[in-house]
Design a protein around this motif. Structure first.
Motif, PDB file in Angstrom:
ATOM      1  N   ARG A  96       0.808  -1.227   0.000  1.00 48.77           N
ATOM      2  CA  ARG A  96       0.000   0.000   0.000  1.00 48.77           C
ATOM      3  C   ARG A  96       0.840   1.276   0.000  1.00 48.77           C
ATOM      4  O   ARG A  96       0.334   2.332  -0.367  1.00 48.77           O
ATOM      5  CB  ARG A  96      -0.992  -0.001   1.173  1.00 48.77           C
ATOM      6  N   ASN A  97       2.110   1.181   0.423  1.00 51.64           N
ATOM      7  CA  ASN A  97       2.972   2.382   0.424  1.00 51.64           C
ATOM      8  C   ASN A  97       4.103   2.287  -0.607  1.00 51.64           C
ATOM      9  O   ASN A  97       5.125   2.963  -0.468  1.00 51.64           O
ATOM     10  CB  ASN A  97       3.568   2.592   1.817  1.00 51.64           C
ATOM     11  N   THR A  98       3.893   1.458  -1.607  1.00 50.77           N
ATOM     12  CA  THR A  98       4.954   1.262  -2.607  1.00 50.77           C
ATOM     13  C   THR A  98       5.291   2.563  -3.334  1.00 50.77           C
ATOM     14  O   THR A  98       4.390   3.312  -3.725  1.00 50.77           O
ATOM     15  CB  THR A  98       4.496   0.192  -3.635  1.00 50.77           C
ATOM     16  N   GLY A  99       6.573   2.813  -3.479  1.00 47.24           N
ATOM     17  CA  GLY A  99       7.028   3.901  -4.365  1.00 47.24           C
ATOM     18  C   GLY A  99       6.918   5.300  -3.818  1.00 47.24           C
ATOM     19  O   GLY A  99       6.933   6.263  -4.583  1.00 47.24           O
ATOM     20  N   ARG A 100       6.890   5.450  -2.483  1.00 51.12           N
ATOM     21  CA  ARG A 100       6.679   6.791  -1.911  1.00 51.12           C
ATOM     22  C   ARG A 100       7.959   7.615  -1.775  1.00 51.12           C
ATOM     23  O   ARG A 100       7.954   8.644  -1.120  1.00 51.12           O
ATOM     24  CB  ARG A 100       6.001   6.695  -0.535  1.00 51.12           C
ATOM     25  N   ALA A 255       5.590   7.517  -6.425  1.00 58.43           N
ATOM     26  CA  ALA A 255       4.135   7.308  -6.350  1.00 58.43           C
ATOM     27  C   ALA A 255       3.617   8.154  -5.191  1.00 58.43           C
ATOM     28  O   ALA A 255       4.015   7.956  -4.043  1.00 58.43           O
ATOM     29  CB  ALA A 255       3.834   5.832  -6.121  1.00 58.43           C
ATOM     30  N   LEU A 256       2.757   9.102  -5.500  1.00 56.08           N
ATOM     31  CA  LEU A 256       2.296  10.040  -4.471  1.00 56.08           C
ATOM     32  C   LEU A 256       1.181   9.421  -3.627  1.00 56.08           C
ATOM     33  O   LEU A 256       0.309   8.731  -4.150  1.00 56.08           O
ATOM     34  CB  LEU A 256       1.785  11.317  -5.136  1.00 56.08           C
ATOM     35  N   GLY A 257       1.224   9.767  -2.343  1.00 59.90           N
ATOM     36  CA  GLY A 257       0.126   9.332  -1.460  1.00 59.90           C
ATOM     37  C   GLY A 257      -0.922  10.438  -1.402  1.00 59.90           C
ATOM     38  O   GLY A 257      -1.455  10.723  -0.324  1.00 59.90           O
ATOM     39  N   ASP A 258      -1.218  11.047  -2.552  1.00 56.08           N
ATOM     40  CA  ASP A 258      -2.097  12.224  -2.582  1.00 56.08           C
ATOM     41  C   ASP A 258      -3.551  11.829  -2.806  1.00 56.08           C
ATOM     42  O   ASP A 258      -4.227  12.363  -3.685  1.00 56.08           O
ATOM     43  CB  ASP A 258      -1.634  13.193  -3.689  1.00 56.08           C
ATOM     44  N   PHE A 259      -4.012  10.835  -2.048  1.00 57.86           N
ATOM     45  CA  PHE A 259      -5.395  10.401  -2.249  1.00 57.86           C
ATOM     46  C   PHE A 259      -5.974   9.838  -0.953  1.00 57.86           C
ATOM     47  O   PHE A 259      -5.246   9.569   0.008  1.00 57.86           O
ATOM     48  CB  PHE A 259      -5.479   9.371  -3.383  1.00 57.86           C
ATOM     49  N   ASP A 260      -7.287   9.687  -0.961  1.00 54.40           N
ATOM     50  CA  ASP A 260      -8.022   9.160   0.184  1.00 54.40           C
ATOM     51  C   ASP A 260      -7.750   7.650   0.267  1.00 54.40           C
ATOM     52  O   ASP A 260      -8.201   6.890  -0.596  1.00 54.40           O
ATOM     53  CB  ASP A 260      -9.516   9.456  -0.046  1.00 54.40           C
ATOM     54  N   GLU A 261      -7.002   7.248   1.298  1.00 53.92           N
ATOM     55  CA  GLU A 261      -6.563   5.848   1.413  1.00 53.92           C
ATOM     56  C   GLU A 261      -7.727   4.875   1.598  1.00 53.92           C
ATOM     57  O   GLU A 261      -7.547   3.663   1.472  1.00 53.92           O
ATOM     58  CB  GLU A 261      -5.563   5.693   2.571  1.00 53.92           C
ATOM     59  N   SER A 262      -8.929   5.400   1.906  1.00 54.42           N
ATOM     60  CA  SER A 262     -10.068   4.478   2.041  1.00 54.42           C
ATOM     61  C   SER A 262     -10.641   4.120   0.654  1.00 54.42           C
ATOM     62  O   SER A 262     -11.493   3.254   0.524  1.00 54.42           O
ATOM     63  CB  SER A 262     -11.164   5.097   2.921  1.00 54.42           C
ATOM     64  N   GLN A 263     -10.145   4.805  -0.379  1.00 56.55           N
ATOM     65  CA  GLN A 263     -10.590   4.509  -1.751  1.00 56.55           C
ATOM     66  C   GLN A 263      -9.615   3.509  -2.389  1.00 56.55           C
ATOM     67  O   GLN A 263      -8.398   3.674  -2.251  1.00 56.55           O
ATOM     68  CB  GLN A 263     -10.601   5.790  -2.587  1.00 56.55           C
ATOM     69  N   PRO A 264     -10.142   2.496  -3.071  1.00 54.79           N
ATOM     70  CA  PRO A 264      -9.226   1.487  -3.631  1.00 54.79           C
ATOM     71  C   PRO A 264      -8.373   1.989  -4.788  1.00 54.79           C
ATOM     72  O   PRO A 264      -8.827   2.772  -5.617  1.00 54.79           O
ATOM     73  CB  PRO A 264     -10.168   0.373  -4.114  1.00 54.79           C
ATOM     74  N   ARG A 265      -7.112   1.546  -4.779  1.00 55.55           N
ATOM     75  CA  ARG A 265      -6.198   1.792  -5.896  1.00 55.55           C
ATOM     76  C   ARG A 265      -5.519   0.460  -6.180  1.00 55.55           C
ATOM     77  O   ARG A 265      -4.979  -0.177  -5.261  1.00 55.55           O
ATOM     78  CB  ARG A 265      -5.171   2.863  -5.529  1.00 55.55           C
ATOM     79  N   ARG A 266      -5.528   0.035  -7.433  1.00 52.14           N
ATOM     80  CA  ARG A 266      -4.922  -1.258  -7.762  1.00 52.14           C
ATOM     81  C   ARG A 266      -4.233  -1.176  -9.121  1.00 52.14           C
ATOM     82  O   ARG A 266      -4.853  -0.764 -10.116  1.00 52.14           O
ATOM     83  CB  ARG A 266      -5.998  -2.355  -7.787  1.00 52.14           C
ATOM     84  N   MET A 267      -2.957  -1.557  -9.122  1.00 52.75           N
ATOM     85  CA  MET A 267      -2.139  -1.462 -10.328  1.00 52.75           C
ATOM     86  C   MET A 267      -1.400  -2.797 -10.519  1.00 52.75           C
ATOM     87  O   MET A 267      -1.073  -3.467  -9.539  1.00 52.75           O
ATOM     88  CB  MET A 267      -1.071  -0.369 -10.176  1.00 52.75           C
ATOM     89  N   LEU A 268      -1.128  -3.133 -11.768  1.00 50.88           N
ATOM     90  CA  LEU A 268      -0.358  -4.342 -12.073  1.00 50.88           C
ATOM     91  C   LEU A 268       0.862  -3.951 -12.902  1.00 50.88           C
ATOM     92  O   LEU A 268       0.736  -3.156 -13.846  1.00 50.88           O
ATOM     93  CB  LEU A 268      -1.210  -5.346 -12.848  1.00 50.88           C
ATOM     94  N   ARG A 269       2.021  -4.521 -12.532  1.00 46.76           N
ATOM     95  CA  ARG A 269       3.266  -4.109 -13.198  1.00 46.76           C
ATOM     96  C   ARG A 269       4.091  -5.292 -13.688  1.00 46.76           C
ATOM     97  O   ARG A 269       4.341  -6.231 -12.927  1.00 46.76           O
ATOM     98  CB  ARG A 269       4.120  -3.303 -12.203  1.00 46.76           C
ATOM     99  N   THR A 270       4.510  -5.221 -14.921  1.00 50.86           N
ATOM    100  CA  THR A 270       5.564  -6.123 -15.380  1.00 50.86           C
ATOM    101  C   THR A 270       6.883  -5.369 -15.273  1.00 50.86           C
ATOM    102  O   THR A 270       6.912  -4.138 -15.329  1.00 50.86           O
ATOM    103  CB  THR A 270       5.379  -6.550 -16.859  1.00 50.86           C
ATOM    104  N   THR A 271       7.969  -6.131 -15.106  1.00 51.76           N
ATOM    105  CA  THR A 271       9.298  -5.527 -14.973  1.00 51.76           C
ATOM    106  C   THR A 271      10.199  -6.125 -16.033  1.00 51.76           C
ATOM    107  O   THR A 271      10.378  -7.351 -16.070  1.00 51.76           O
ATOM    108  CB  THR A 271       9.861  -5.809 -13.561  1.00 51.76           C
ATOM    109  N   LEU A 272      10.729  -5.292 -16.908  1.00 50.15           N
ATOM    110  CA  LEU A 272      11.618  -5.767 -17.973  1.00 50.15           C
ATOM    111  C   LEU A 272      13.020  -5.907 -17.382  1.00 50.15           C
ATOM    112  O   LEU A 272      13.574  -4.948 -16.821  1.00 50.15           O
ATOM    113  CB  LEU A 272      11.608  -4.786 -19.155  1.00 50.15           C
TER     114      LEU A 272
END
Ligand SMILES: O=C(O)CCC(=O)C(=O)O
Length: 285
Positions: A96-100, A255-272
């Motif tokens: 949940r705090n990835t990339g801050r 990755a900014l934490g500039d949002f309401d954490e009670s709202q869902p955020r979901r991302m999928l990443r491939t890594t080359l």
């Protein structure tokens, strides 16, 4: 295919190619060329399944199986990292705090990521933006004297500086620190495909090899502030269906934490997968 700049320093949107369909080799070459020029490229309104995301990514390079962060992959898909604030099995998500903090992916491994392709599945109504900066321009903007100094430095990357470490399961962190001991990579790297030189230092750099933390800190701070000046940044405001691809050899991101954490955020990443690099070092004094 159309390539539309998104910012002066980096970033371009690619239109006119359906990446969910049969993409030709010529189209892949054209995308790769645009990617090398813009460093970050964006495709909009992508609707696809994990297998398609993986297959499209593989057209550019071999994929990392994320053995350096084995707990964060999508079940059944080691090639996909799941970055989300949606709780899992009743527990807060470990990602949940990835990339801050400003970073380049997998810099704390012996195969720093060549590139990453992040797909937005769910996003909060506002915010959850990601910022990118251009490390080629950052390098080129240094004085010749400082270019000479950084050319001789090795940046040490320390997993304990990854954002959110303190908020993750301590047992898993212990395991991750063992898998990923501090590792030094050149502070200036030459891109293995395009040949351009870029700075390679970030907020996850603990020190320069052979120097103490105290000696290293002012220069790390200066280089990060220099690289992330607003005019060297592109800020991406996500929409569901965006695929944002960045070159980790020539950019950093945050990755900014500039949002309401009670709202869902979901991302999928491939890594080359990147080239083998670096050497393991003892932690700094
Ligand atoms: O969630 C994001 O916007 C970016 C996450 C991130 O920093 C990463 O994938 O390395």
């Amino acid at each position: 295919m159309e390539v539309l700049p998104l910012a002066h320093a980096l970033g371009a949107e690619i239109r006119g190619v359906d990446i969910t369909g049969a993409v030709t080799d010529a189209e892949i070459d054209a995308i790769r060329e645009a990617w090398h020029r813009a460093h970050v490229i964006v495709f909009r309104d992508v609707e696809w399944a994990p297998d398609q995301h993986i297959a499209f990514s593989r057209r550019f390079r071999g994929l990392d199986d994320h053995a350096a962060t084995p707990h964060d992959t999508l079940e059944g898909y080691p090639e996909l990292l799941e970055i989300t604030n949606i709780p899992k099995n009743g527990q807060p998500s470990q990602t949940r705090n990835t990339g801050r903090n400003w970073h380049s992916d997998y810099s704390y491994t012996n195969r720093p990521a060549a590139a990453s392709m992040l797909y937005c599945v769910t996003k909060p109504p506002v915010g959850g933006d990601t910022m990118f900066c251009n490390m080629v321009r950052a390098y080129e903007g240094l004085s010749d004297k400082l270019k000479g100094i950084v050319a001789d430095l090795q940046s040490v990357y320390d997993f304990s500086l990854v954002s959110g470490v303190g908020k993750r399961d301590p047992e898993k962190i212990k395991e991750l620190l063992k898998i990923n001991p501090p590792i030094a990579h050149p502070c200036v790297r030459e891109h293995d495909e395009s040949g351009v030189k870029a700075l390679y230092v970030s907020e996850r750099t603990s020190h320069f090899d052979g120097m103490t933390r105290e000696e290293s800190e002012p220069l790390i701070k200066f280089l990060c502030a220099h690289a992330t000046r607003p005019e060297n940044v592109y800020r991406h405001q996500w929409h569901v269906g965006d695929l944002v691809c960045w070159d980790n050899r020539t950019t950093m991101h945050l990755a900014l934490g500039d949002f309401d954490e009670s709202q869902p955020r979901r991302m999928l990443r491939t890594t080359l997968r990147g080239e083998l690099s670096g050497f393991v070092v003892p932690p700094a004094a």
